[in-house]
Design a protein around this motif. Structure first.
Motif, PDB file in Angstrom:
ATOM      1  N   MET C   1      48.491  49.597  33.408  1.00 48.92           N
ATOM      2  CA  MET C   1      49.166  50.184  32.264  1.00 48.92           C
ATOM      3  C   MET C   1      50.088  51.280  32.772  1.00 48.92           C
ATOM      4  SD  MET C   1      47.486  49.051  29.159  1.00 48.92           S
ATOM      5  CE  MET C   1      48.077  47.542  29.827  1.00 48.92           C
ATOM      6  N   SER C   2      49.896  52.507  32.385  1.00 52.17           N
ATOM      7  CA  SER C   2      50.763  53.552  32.930  1.00 52.17           C
ATOM      8  C   SER C   2      50.242  53.935  34.300  1.00 52.17           C
ATOM      9  CB  SER C   2      50.746  54.778  32.032  1.00 52.17           C
ATOM     10  OG  SER C   2      50.823  54.406  30.673  1.00 52.17           O
ATOM     11  N   PRO C   3      50.978  53.601  35.327  1.00 51.07           N
ATOM     12  CA  PRO C   3      50.514  53.942  36.674  1.00 51.07           C
ATOM     13  C   PRO C   3      50.658  55.442  36.876  1.00 51.07           C
ATOM     14  CG  PRO C   3      52.708  53.035  36.772  1.00 51.07           C
ATOM     15  CD  PRO C   3      52.307  52.986  35.318  1.00 51.07           C
ATOM     16  N   GLY C   4      50.128  55.925  37.954  1.00 50.75           N
ATOM     17  CA  GLY C   4      50.266  57.351  38.218  1.00 50.75           C
ATOM     18  C   GLY C   4      48.947  58.053  37.988  1.00 50.75           C
ATOM     19  N   PRO C   5      49.011  59.273  37.424  1.00 52.16           N
ATOM     20  CA  PRO C   5      47.794  60.083  37.320  1.00 52.16           C
ATOM     21  C   PRO C   5      46.711  59.370  36.498  1.00 52.16           C
ATOM     22  CG  PRO C   5      49.569  61.043  36.033  1.00 52.16           C
ATOM     23  CD  PRO C   5      50.183  59.982  36.863  1.00 52.16           C
ATOM     24  N   GLN C   6      45.497  59.564  36.907  1.00 55.18           N
ATOM     25  CA  GLN C   6      44.366  58.997  36.196  1.00 55.18           C
ATOM     26  C   GLN C   6      43.917  59.966  35.108  1.00 55.18           C
ATOM     27  OE1 GLN C   6      42.356  55.935  37.752  1.00 55.18           O
ATOM     28  NE2 GLN C   6      44.554  55.773  37.798  1.00 55.18           N
ATOM     29  N   LEU C  16      38.692  52.241  29.694  1.00 56.02           N
ATOM     30  CA  LEU C  16      39.994  51.635  29.447  1.00 56.02           C
ATOM     31  C   LEU C  16      40.190  50.434  30.356  1.00 56.02           C
ATOM     32  CD1 LEU C  16      42.293  54.765  29.109  1.00 56.02           C
ATOM     33  CD2 LEU C  16      41.832  53.095  27.321  1.00 56.02           C
ATOM     34  N   GLN C  17      39.860  50.610  31.611  1.00 56.75           N
ATOM     35  CA  GLN C  17      40.017  49.515  32.561  1.00 56.75           C
ATOM     36  C   GLN C  17      39.117  48.349  32.179  1.00 56.75           C
ATOM     37  OE1 GLN C  17      42.387  49.585  34.916  1.00 56.75           O
ATOM     38  NE2 GLN C  17      41.841  47.439  35.132  1.00 56.75           N
ATOM     39  N   ALA C  18      37.877  48.676  31.768  1.00 56.31           N
ATOM     40  CA  ALA C  18      36.941  47.618  31.365  1.00 56.31           C
ATOM     41  C   ALA C  18      37.484  46.854  30.169  1.00 56.31           C
ATOM     42  CB  ALA C  18      35.585  48.237  31.035  1.00 56.31           C
ATOM     43  N   LEU C  19      38.135  47.580  29.250  1.00 56.82           N
ATOM     44  CA  LEU C  19      38.719  46.925  28.079  1.00 56.82           C
ATOM     45  C   LEU C  19      39.816  45.956  28.509  1.00 56.82           C
ATOM     46  CD1 LEU C  19      39.064  46.586  25.020  1.00 56.82           C
ATOM     47  CD2 LEU C  19      40.610  48.528  25.047  1.00 56.82           C
ATOM     48  N   ARG C  20      40.681  46.414  29.372  1.00 57.66           N
ATOM     49  CA  ARG C  20      41.770  45.547  29.861  1.00 57.66           C
ATOM     50  C   ARG C  20      41.191  44.307  30.528  1.00 57.66           C
ATOM     51  NH1 ARG C  20      43.815  50.234  32.559  1.00 57.66           N
ATOM     52  NH2 ARG C  20      44.896  51.432  30.965  1.00 57.66           N
ATOM     53  N   ASP C  21      40.193  44.549  31.384  1.00 55.89           N
ATOM     54  CA  ASP C  21      39.576  43.426  32.100  1.00 55.89           C
ATOM     55  C   ASP C  21      38.967  42.430  31.132  1.00 55.89           C
ATOM     56  OD1 ASP C  21      38.324  45.474  34.862  1.00 55.89           O
ATOM     57  OD2 ASP C  21      40.303  44.605  34.433  1.00 55.89           O
ATOM     58  N   LEU C 141      49.797  36.192  28.745  1.00 56.01           N
ATOM     59  CA  LEU C 141      48.718  36.943  29.377  1.00 56.01           C
ATOM     60  C   LEU C 141      49.232  37.743  30.557  1.00 56.01           C
ATOM     61  CD1 LEU C 141      45.865  34.281  29.294  1.00 56.01           C
ATOM     62  CD2 LEU C 141      45.941  36.449  28.076  1.00 56.01           C
ATOM     63  N   ASP C 142      50.126  37.141  31.290  1.00 56.51           N
ATOM     64  CA  ASP C 142      50.702  37.806  32.443  1.00 56.51           C
ATOM     65  C   ASP C 142      51.477  39.052  32.011  1.00 56.51           C
ATOM     66  OD1 ASP C 142      53.115  37.367  34.909  1.00 56.51           O
ATOM     67  OD2 ASP C 142      50.958  37.588  35.280  1.00 56.51           O
ATOM     68  N   ALA C 143      52.262  38.875  30.940  1.00 56.10           N
ATOM     69  CA  ALA C 143      53.062  40.006  30.437  1.00 56.10           C
ATOM     70  C   ALA C 143      52.147  41.151  30.008  1.00 56.10           C
ATOM     71  CB  ALA C 143      53.924  39.555  29.261  1.00 56.10           C
ATOM     72  N   PHE C 144      51.017  40.807  29.388  1.00 59.08           N
ATOM     73  CA  PHE C 144      50.075  41.852  29.002  1.00 59.08           C
ATOM     74  C   PHE C 144      49.481  42.530  30.231  1.00 59.08           C
ATOM     75  CE2 PHE C 144      46.591  44.204  27.691  1.00 59.08           C
ATOM     76  CZ  PHE C 144      45.375  43.644  28.043  1.00 59.08           C
ATOM     77  N   ALA C 145      49.103  41.725  31.214  1.00 63.43           N
ATOM     78  CA  ALA C 145      48.463  42.286  32.408  1.00 63.43           C
ATOM     79  C   ALA C 145      49.380  43.300  33.086  1.00 63.43           C
ATOM     80  CB  ALA C 145      48.087  41.161  33.373  1.00 63.43           C
ATOM     81  N   ARG C 146      50.686  42.996  33.086  1.00 58.53           N
ATOM     82  CA  ARG C 146      51.616  43.904  33.735  1.00 58.53           C
ATOM     83  C   ARG C 146      52.303  44.842  32.751  1.00 58.53           C
ATOM     84  NH1 ARG C 146      55.788  41.087  35.508  1.00 58.53           N
ATOM     85  NH2 ARG C 146      55.062  39.107  34.698  1.00 58.53           N
ATOM     86  N   VAL C 147      51.975  44.726  31.485  1.00 56.98           N
ATOM     87  CA  VAL C 147      52.647  45.458  30.408  1.00 56.98           C
ATOM     88  C   VAL C 147      54.157  45.367  30.623  1.00 56.98           C
ATOM     89  CG1 VAL C 147      52.593  47.533  28.985  1.00 56.98           C
ATOM     90  CG2 VAL C 147      50.699  47.045  30.492  1.00 56.98           C
ATOM     91  N   ASP C 148      54.602  44.155  30.729  1.00 54.51           N
ATOM     92  CA  ASP C 148      56.005  43.925  31.031  1.00 54.51           C
ATOM     93  C   ASP C 148      56.720  43.514  29.744  1.00 54.51           C
ATOM     94  OD1 ASP C 148      58.475  42.970  31.839  1.00 54.51           O
ATOM     95  OD2 ASP C 148      57.674  42.079  33.680  1.00 54.51           O
ATOM     96  N   GLU C 149      57.524  44.440  29.216  1.00 57.81           N
ATOM     97  CA  GLU C 149      58.173  44.198  27.930  1.00 57.81           C
ATOM     98  C   GLU C 149      59.158  43.041  28.011  1.00 57.81           C
ATOM     99  OE1 GLU C 149      59.602  47.743  26.118  1.00 57.81           O
ATOM    100  OE2 GLU C 149      60.864  46.663  24.688  1.00 57.81           O
ATOM    101  N   ALA C 150      59.917  42.994  29.096  1.00 60.06           N
ATOM    102  CA  ALA C 150      60.926  41.937  29.236  1.00 60.06           C
ATOM    103  C   ALA C 150      60.260  40.573  29.290  1.00 60.06           C
ATOM    104  CB  ALA C 150      61.746  42.191  30.497  1.00 60.06           C
TER     105      ALA C 150
END
Lengths: 293, 256, 231
Positions: C1-6, C16-21, C141-150
């Protein structure tokens, strides 16, 4: 037996008991000594404690010696000293605390100096008073000069204790008043001073009590040690209880020792009465505040 | 954003203490009859900014302010404006309730007027007293004990008393510096409810370290970080899709 | 999702990670179900169809579990911004996943009914359409995994082709019935149309998932804006 049982902590509890014992002793010892001394004095002065003593005048014979001039003089001095020292002292403290910067270098210099002045030996104030009030200002060896000198003497104490009292008023209250749109003077007069009043009064009591017991500066000013009339005005010669007592203790006749003891007793009682009166007054002021109209 | 004059406007406001700069060029408009919240981590300058709005900042030795601050379009930061008069139009409530301990509830509410020498007739005083306490949602709880000492009230009641005290002076703006920090959740909820009501008559600026509180009470939220205004937006947008990554990181709890 | 600071709260980070998984796992399950359903149809493999139908139990359990997880996180952490969008995404998307699972089951049931129906002419067309749909699902599913809007927007664009496929297949079946007639053929054609419709609906659900992913990524709500709103 559980692991929480007290016997597992014996060593620590023994140290605790020891420490408490030491503290108790530190409190008890001076109290006992004080009570012993006072008791001894009162007993010694008992033979002389009667109405004649209180209403009589000093005499060369100890049987007839009385301390009325000293009593009256001390009271007059106290009243005058308070009248002079308190307004000036409180005013100075208010100015320094509320209007001055608390952290500037000047402020710190002033603070140090006032503290030092409070510790200066009182006889130096006597010398200052002699030059300034008796001679330079031409007040002579009068009650006024004596009161002025004592006022100078207790001024640092009044300033210090008043500043302390003002500091006990939390800044949050000054902030609250400022946020309501009050000027500095309005804040000081209506919020800070009323709150600090008990502390200020305590300081006043302290100062006055100290003034009452001072001998050396008054001697330098020129208080009489033997007076056959009661001081009758601010410009009159005067005497005070401590001076009469001082005089009696330096007489060879053992009867005067009794007289001195009686005098000390009267001084102590007077001091106590004054303090009590002031405390009652303070209590009344605080009580009135709680249910203010 | 309407075209009317903002109630308060900060333009390139810089402020600090001595050689320490705390606010670096803040531009912020506060709309009238709205609650604006200021959030940000400790030391970001939000309290300093708030205290400049009623010129309390300058009471600290060494404090300085540059830039423009306007109330109703009129400059208030200059020497030709008496801060004492300004503070009667812009009131303030503090983090820790601070009723005057030597005064009764009644006297506390009227303190603002009496302190500043604006005495009213007996009838007007009673009116002001009741109106202010009602506005602060405290009237029913204290109407039978107005002469009791103010310090006998609970924390939440004391804070509402302080609000009543501020309102009695008749300000147009109410500044609140973390007003619920020292209160329990129920007292906090009462005050938040109060803010909803006060909003209709006053302009409110509230500094809070609780994002949930900012989300609950405000219409617009400003995020401060290290002396800068990072983002300001209407509250809904700021908390669901912030535009700046720093805002996102702060409100989701990635730092602060 | 938003990379960077945890997140400072590490348990929250883990949740959050468990939810995504969990969401990706559920998505993977239904992806497999669709794939297997089509396979069982084309290969006329009844055992596969049965197995695929049983997979739906796990999917339904996933829906319940994820819903509960989301509610728990809302109550506990009052999430904001992107975290909040993830939670609402979770709530909504499990519905889409679950429906896709049901549609895959439906395809399996049609496959069983069509068992032994002789030459299956429409299989080529259906295979192509199924290919497009499974591709959409994988990409969503791929777009969700990478949160890729395009990538998500691209998925939305693929739906038209799937709708066209469905229309064509339906019309084709109708013409066969008109041309040849007969009770058996009618049943056969209805079932084929049904399969086509199911695949088309799966495509719609993929579009939903993609639209929600766009919201997750940038917060733009694309629902009800129609194809023109997308382009």
């Amino acid at each position: 037996m559980s692991a929480l049982h007290p016997r597992h902590n014996r060593a620590a509890r023994r140290w605790e008991a020891l420490f408490r014992g030491v503290c108790l002793g530190a409190v008890a010892l001076p109290l006992i000594v004080l009570l012993g001394l006072v008791g001894d004095t009162v007993l010694r002065g008992l033979p002389k404690l009667d109405l004649d003593f209180l209403t009589g005048f000093p005499s060369r014979k100890w049987e007839r010696a009385g301390l009325l001039p000293g009593l009256v003089g001390s009271v007059q001095l106290i009243v005058l000293t308070a009248a002079l020292a308190l307004p000036v002292g409180v005013g100075a403290a208010v100015y320094l605390e509320e209007y001055g910067s608390r952290t500037s270098r000047i402020a710190r210099v002033i603070e140090v100096n006032i503290a030092n002045l409070a510790g200066v030996p009182s006889i130096l104030y006597g010398l200052l008073g002699l030059e300034l009030f008796v001679r330079a200002l031409g007040l002579g060896r009068s009650l006024l000069a004596g009161a002025a000198t004592l006022a100078l003497l207790v001024l640092p104490v009044v300033i210090l204790t008043t500043r302390e009292a003002l500091r006990t008023v939390p800044d949050s209250l000054r902030e609250a008043a400022a946020a309501l749109g009050a000027t500095r003077w309005q804040i000081t007069r209506q919020v800070v001073l009323p709150m600090a009043l008990p502390g200020i009064l305590t300081g006043a009591i302290l100062a006055v009590s100290r003034a009452m017991g001072e001998t050396a500066p008054l001697v330098v000013i020129g208080a009489l040690t033997f007076m056959t009339y009661v001081p009758d005005g601010v410009d009159s010669y005067f005497t005070a209880l401590p001076i009469l007592i001082f005089n009696w203790t330096s007489r060879p006749d053992p009867g005067f020792a009794t007289t001195a003891a009686a005098g000390i007793t009267v001084l102590l009682v007077t001091l106590l009465a004054l303090n009590l009166g002031a405390i009652v007054l303070r209590g009344r002021l605080m009580a009135r505040r709680q249910g203010s109209p | 954003m309407s075209a009317s004059t903002p109630k308060l406007r900060a333009a390139d406001v810089r402020a600090g203490f001595g050689d320490k700069e705390v606010l670096r060029g803040i531009h912020l408009d506060v709309a009238p009859q709205e609650v604006t919240a200021i959030i940000g981590p400790s030391g970001c300058g939000k309290s300093t900014f708030l205290r400049n709005l009623n010129r309390m900042h300058e009471l600290v030795p060494g404090a300085w302010l540059r830039g423009s601050l306007q109330l109703d379009g009129v400059e208030i930061a200059g020497a030709d404006v008496d801060p004492v008069l300004l503070r009667r139009r812009v009131g303030m409530v503090f983090q820790k309730p601070n009723p005057f301990p030597t005064m009764s509830i009644r006297d506390n509410v009227l303190a603002g007027l009496r302190l500043t020498g604006r005495t009213l007739g007996r009838a007007d005083e009673e009116l002001t007293l009741q109106r202010s306490l009602t506005q602060a949602a405290l009237w029913d709880e204290v109407k039978d004990r107005l002469r009791d000492p103010a310090v006998g009230l609970s924390g939440g009641q004391q804070q509402r008393l302080c609000i009543a005290r501020s309102l009695a002076v008749g300000p147009e703006v109410l500044l609140m510096d973390e007003p619920c920090s020292a209160l329990d959740p129920i007292a906090t909820a009462r005050i938040e409810d109060l803010i909803h009501v006060l909003r209709e008559s006053y302009t409110i600026v509230i500094v809070t370290h609780s994002m949930q509180q900012a989300a609950r009470v405000s219409g617009r939220t400003a995020f401060f970080l290290m002396g800068e205004l990072v983002e300001v937006d209407d509250t809904q947008s700021l908390f669901t899709r912030p535009r700046d990554k720093r805002t996102e990181d702060y409100i989701t709890g990635r730092f602060g | 999702m938003s990379p960077g600071p945890q997140h400072i709260d590490r348990e929250f980070q883990r949740e959050l990670q468990a939810l995504r998984d969990h969401l990706l796992r559920m998505g993977g399950r239904v992806e497999e179900m669709v794939h297997l359903a089509v396979q069982s149809l084309v290969e006329d493999d009844m055992e596969l169809a049965e197995r695929t139908i049983r997979l739906d139990n796990a999917v339904n359990q996933d829906e319940r579990d994820i819903d509960e997880r989301c509610i728990r996180m809302l109550a506990r952490w009052q999430p904001m911004a992107s975290d909040l969008r993830l939670i609402t995404f979770g709530f909504k998307v499990v519905t889409d996943f679950e429906r896709v699972g049901d549609l895959a089951v439906s395809i399996c049931q049609r496959a069983k009914e069509l068992h032994g129906d002789g030459v299956k002419e429409s299989w080529a067309e259906l295979s192509v359409m199924a290919g497009r749909v499974t591709d959409m699902l994988t990409r969503a599913l791929d777009a969700f995994a990478r949160v890729d809007e395009a990538a998500a927007r691209a998925v939305i664009g693929l739906d038209d082709a799937v709708d066209d496929d469905d229309r064509r297949i339906s019309r084709g079946q109708l013409e066969r019935v008109r041309g040849e007639g007969g009770e058996g053929l009618v049943q056969h054609c209805i079932r084929v149309q049904n399969i086509s419709k199911s695949l088309e609906r799966i495509g719609d659900h993929c579009t939903n998932i993609a639209e929600r992913t766009v919201f997750l990524a940038g917060g733009t709500d694309l629902r009800y804006t129609g194809p023109r709103g997308v382009r």
